[in-house]
Design a protein around this motif. Sequence first.
Motif, PDB file in Angstrom:
ATOM      1  N   PHE A 327       0.809  -1.220   0.000  1.00 49.51           N
ATOM      2  CA  PHE A 327       0.000   0.000   0.000  1.00 49.51           C
ATOM      3  C   PHE A 327       0.842   1.270   0.000  1.00 49.51           C
ATOM      4  CE2 PHE A 327      -3.571  -2.570   0.292  1.00 49.51           C
ATOM      5  CZ  PHE A 327      -4.742  -1.852   0.468  1.00 49.51           C
ATOM      6  N   THR A 328       2.024   1.243   0.589  1.00 52.25           N
ATOM      7  CA  THR A 328       2.830   2.469   0.710  1.00 52.25           C
ATOM      8  C   THR A 328       3.219   3.055  -0.649  1.00 52.25           C
ATOM      9  OG1 THR A 328       3.673   1.872   2.894  1.00 52.25           O
ATOM     10  CG2 THR A 328       4.952   3.462   1.629  1.00 52.25           C
ATOM     11  N   PRO A 329       3.824   2.290  -1.566  1.00 47.18           N
ATOM     12  CA  PRO A 329       4.163   2.895  -2.865  1.00 47.18           C
ATOM     13  C   PRO A 329       2.937   3.338  -3.654  1.00 47.18           C
ATOM     14  CG  PRO A 329       4.568   0.530  -2.894  1.00 47.18           C
ATOM     15  CD  PRO A 329       4.307   0.898  -1.478  1.00 47.18           C
ATOM     16  N   LEU A 330       1.839   2.623  -3.509  1.00 48.58           N
ATOM     17  CA  LEU A 330       0.620   3.023  -4.202  1.00 48.58           C
ATOM     18  C   LEU A 330       0.079   4.336  -3.629  1.00 48.58           C
ATOM     19  CD1 LEU A 330      -1.086  -0.474  -4.533  1.00 48.58           C
ATOM     20  CD2 LEU A 330      -0.016   0.875  -6.347  1.00 48.58           C
ATOM     21  N   SER A 331       0.223   4.509  -2.308  1.00 48.40           N
ATOM     22  CA  SER A 331      -0.187   5.767  -1.694  1.00 48.40           C
ATOM     23  C   SER A 331       0.662   6.931  -2.206  1.00 48.40           C
ATOM     24  CB  SER A 331      -0.063   5.661  -0.170  1.00 48.40           C
ATOM     25  OG  SER A 331      -0.373   6.888   0.452  1.00 48.40           O
ATOM     26  N   ILE A 332       1.968   6.719  -2.316  1.00 49.26           N
ATOM     27  CA  ILE A 332       2.860   7.759  -2.861  1.00 49.26           C
ATOM     28  C   ILE A 332       2.444   8.125  -4.277  1.00 49.26           C
ATOM     29  CG2 ILE A 332       5.240   8.283  -3.530  1.00 49.26           C
ATOM     30  CD1 ILE A 332       6.149   6.344  -1.339  1.00 49.26           C
ATOM     31  N   PHE A 333       2.104   7.120  -5.072  1.00 52.39           N
ATOM     32  CA  PHE A 333       1.714   7.357  -6.461  1.00 52.39           C
ATOM     33  C   PHE A 333       0.465   8.231  -6.537  1.00 52.39           C
ATOM     34  CE2 PHE A 333      -0.740   6.012 -10.251  1.00 52.39           C
ATOM     35  CZ  PHE A 333       0.156   6.434 -11.231  1.00 52.39           C
ATOM     36  N   THR A 334      -0.467   8.086  -5.581  1.00 51.28           N
ATOM     37  CA  THR A 334      -1.689   8.898  -5.625  1.00 51.28           C
ATOM     38  C   THR A 334      -1.387  10.376  -5.386  1.00 51.28           C
ATOM     39  OG1 THR A 334      -2.170   8.556  -3.256  1.00 51.28           O
ATOM     40  CG2 THR A 334      -3.073   6.954  -4.833  1.00 51.28           C
ATOM     41  N   TYR A 335      -0.376  10.671  -4.561  1.00 53.68           N
ATOM     42  CA  TYR A 335      -0.002  12.083  -4.357  1.00 53.68           C
ATOM     43  C   TYR A 335       0.632  12.656  -5.625  1.00 53.68           C
ATOM     44  CZ  TYR A 335      -1.024  11.806   0.618  1.00 53.68           C
ATOM     45  OH  TYR A 335      -1.677  11.677   1.829  1.00 53.68           O
ATOM     46  N   ILE A 336       1.335  11.807  -6.366  1.00 57.57           N
ATOM     47  CA  ILE A 336       1.876  12.247  -7.660  1.00 57.57           C
ATOM     48  C   ILE A 336       0.734  12.484  -8.648  1.00 57.57           C
ATOM     49  CG2 ILE A 336       3.353  11.582  -9.596  1.00 57.57           C
ATOM     50  CD1 ILE A 336       5.015   9.948  -7.623  1.00 57.57           C
ATOM     51  N   MET A 337      -0.307  11.661  -8.567  1.00 59.53           N
ATOM     52  CA  MET A 337      -1.478  11.854  -9.421  1.00 59.53           C
ATOM     53  C   MET A 337      -2.100  13.227  -9.207  1.00 59.53           C
ATOM     54  SD  MET A 337      -3.374   8.139  -9.069  1.00 59.53           S
ATOM     55  CE  MET A 337      -4.879   8.783  -9.817  1.00 59.53           C
ATOM     56  N   PHE A 338      -2.159  13.671  -7.959  1.00 63.66           N
ATOM     57  CA  PHE A 338      -2.765  14.975  -7.671  1.00 63.66           C
ATOM     58  C   PHE A 338      -2.073  16.097  -8.442  1.00 63.66           C
ATOM     59  CE2 PHE A 338      -4.419  13.371  -3.379  1.00 63.66           C
ATOM     60  CZ  PHE A 338      -5.725  13.314  -3.840  1.00 63.66           C
ATOM     61  N   ILE A 339      -0.750  15.997  -8.600  1.00 63.76           N
ATOM     62  CA  ILE A 339       0.009  17.063  -9.261  1.00 63.76           C
ATOM     63  C   ILE A 339      -0.494  17.280 -10.688  1.00 63.76           C
ATOM     64  CG2 ILE A 339       2.300  17.781 -10.046  1.00 63.76           C
ATOM     65  CD1 ILE A 339       3.470  16.071  -7.780  1.00 63.76           C
ATOM     66  N   PHE A 340      -0.836  16.180 -11.365  1.00 61.35           N
ATOM     67  CA  PHE A 340      -1.194  16.266 -12.780  1.00 61.35           C
ATOM     68  C   PHE A 340      -2.697  16.246 -13.027  1.00 61.35           C
ATOM     69  CE2 PHE A 340       2.991  14.225 -12.487  1.00 61.35           C
ATOM     70  CZ  PHE A 340       3.749  15.099 -13.265  1.00 61.35           C
ATOM     71  N   GLN A 341      -3.483  15.765 -12.054  1.00 62.72           N
ATOM     72  CA  GLN A 341      -4.904  15.598 -12.291  1.00 62.72           C
ATOM     73  C   GLN A 341      -5.774  16.683 -11.665  1.00 62.72           C
ATOM     74  OE1 GLN A 341      -5.071  11.028 -11.462  1.00 62.72           O
ATOM     75  NE2 GLN A 341      -6.572  11.449 -13.041  1.00 62.72           N
TER      76      GLN A 341
END
Length: 450
Positions: A327-341
């Motif tokens: 879950f940890t790397p997937l959680s990090i990826f969602t914060y990266i998603m916010f930057i672009f979405q």
Amino acid sequence: MDHPDHKDVGVQVMTQEHKVAAHAMHATPTSNEEEEGNEVSYVAWMVVFCVVLLNTAVNLTWLSASSAPEATSQWMQVSFTSLNWLSNICAILNTVVSLPTAWAYERLGIKITLVIAGFINMFGCWLRYLAIIVPPHHRFLLVIIGQSLAAIAGPLVTNISTKLAAVWFPPKWRGISNTLTTLSIGPVIALLLIPHLTPDADSTPFMFLVISIIGSIAAIAMPFLPRQPKVPPSHSATQMRMGVFEGIKVLAKQLDFWWLLILSSTGIGMALCFSAIFAEALVIFGYSEQQAGICVAVIIISGFPGGAVTGYWMGKTNDHRTIIMIFTPLSIFTYIMFIFQIIPNAFNVVILACIANGFFSYGLFSVYLELASEMTYPVPESVSNCIISGACSMTMFLFTIILDCLRVGHAYPQTPLIAAAIIVAVGSIPCFFLKGDMKRLAVDQHLESK
């Protein structure tokens, strides 16, 4: 265990651990206790419901202003930055009160602590409501005094999840219990209800009145709770624990706990920070307060299926570390998603990013707390829970200030989102060093086999 009050033991740390382990190994429960102890009574679920009710009331108090920032800031005649201090004061007091909360659980028990929390929150809410009778330029002062009083109740109820699970639930159901008491629906209600209760500045007193009534109902329910279960739900629930201060000394020397503390305080702190300021961040992109409230509510609501998955996974496999590693790397990826979405006029895209973030970041809350209870046994569950909670409140406060400064001081609106992603990524590095020995479960399994 909730009912016996254990005094601090003045022995060396390792000697204390050995005594507790030896006591656990030689305790032999009766066959009736073994059979009944594996069941969950309906009373346990009623206790969870009451805790969720009080947790909801506390969170409504915490997020009442930040859920409708424009209306409440106009009514109190303050800026957004000043308004954020209503949330910041809760984070500060949560940090300060968290450690004494562990002592309260062990000394006073769950019921008495919840009764105190309920009435403190109720008095704080009604004190805020009295701001309607003072001049407009004094409203913010009276509201922040009431908020400060109510904030003292926050850690008394929000830190109770692992203690409650250990006292009322067997190992199989601890994860689910922890999820229900950790992931409060209060923020969801706040973000969906409060914007509708406060469409303009003149509606702010009515919103404070509604929250005061909810807080009163929650407080009145607490004295009717039972003090403890009639039958211990597990073998470890009957075992001796260290004293609070002795347990703190043990945790200070336990490297694995420090790794988990950094990991959890970063992940939970940033998630809580987003629930407090995300609405203001979305308004910058041209979204209404109602849309911003829906997005934050979606993040929190998505945490419930995430928590249900991790809670079931914990009960089924007892493999907490693997859950964290996935879950940890997937959680990090969602914060990266916010930057672009998070862009103007793309509400559906923003909602998808919120669903992913809530599922993976909030889904880890109960895993952190349960793993801390397992790996630090026989330290009282309340000690590790309160330390983690206090650290999370501190990081939430720091993250809120950092992201708010980046929001105000930079023309590029994605700057706070980039900073959030970097902070979470760096703070998640300890997951690679985490071992997470299941010491409490080992005691349960050993005594179960006898």
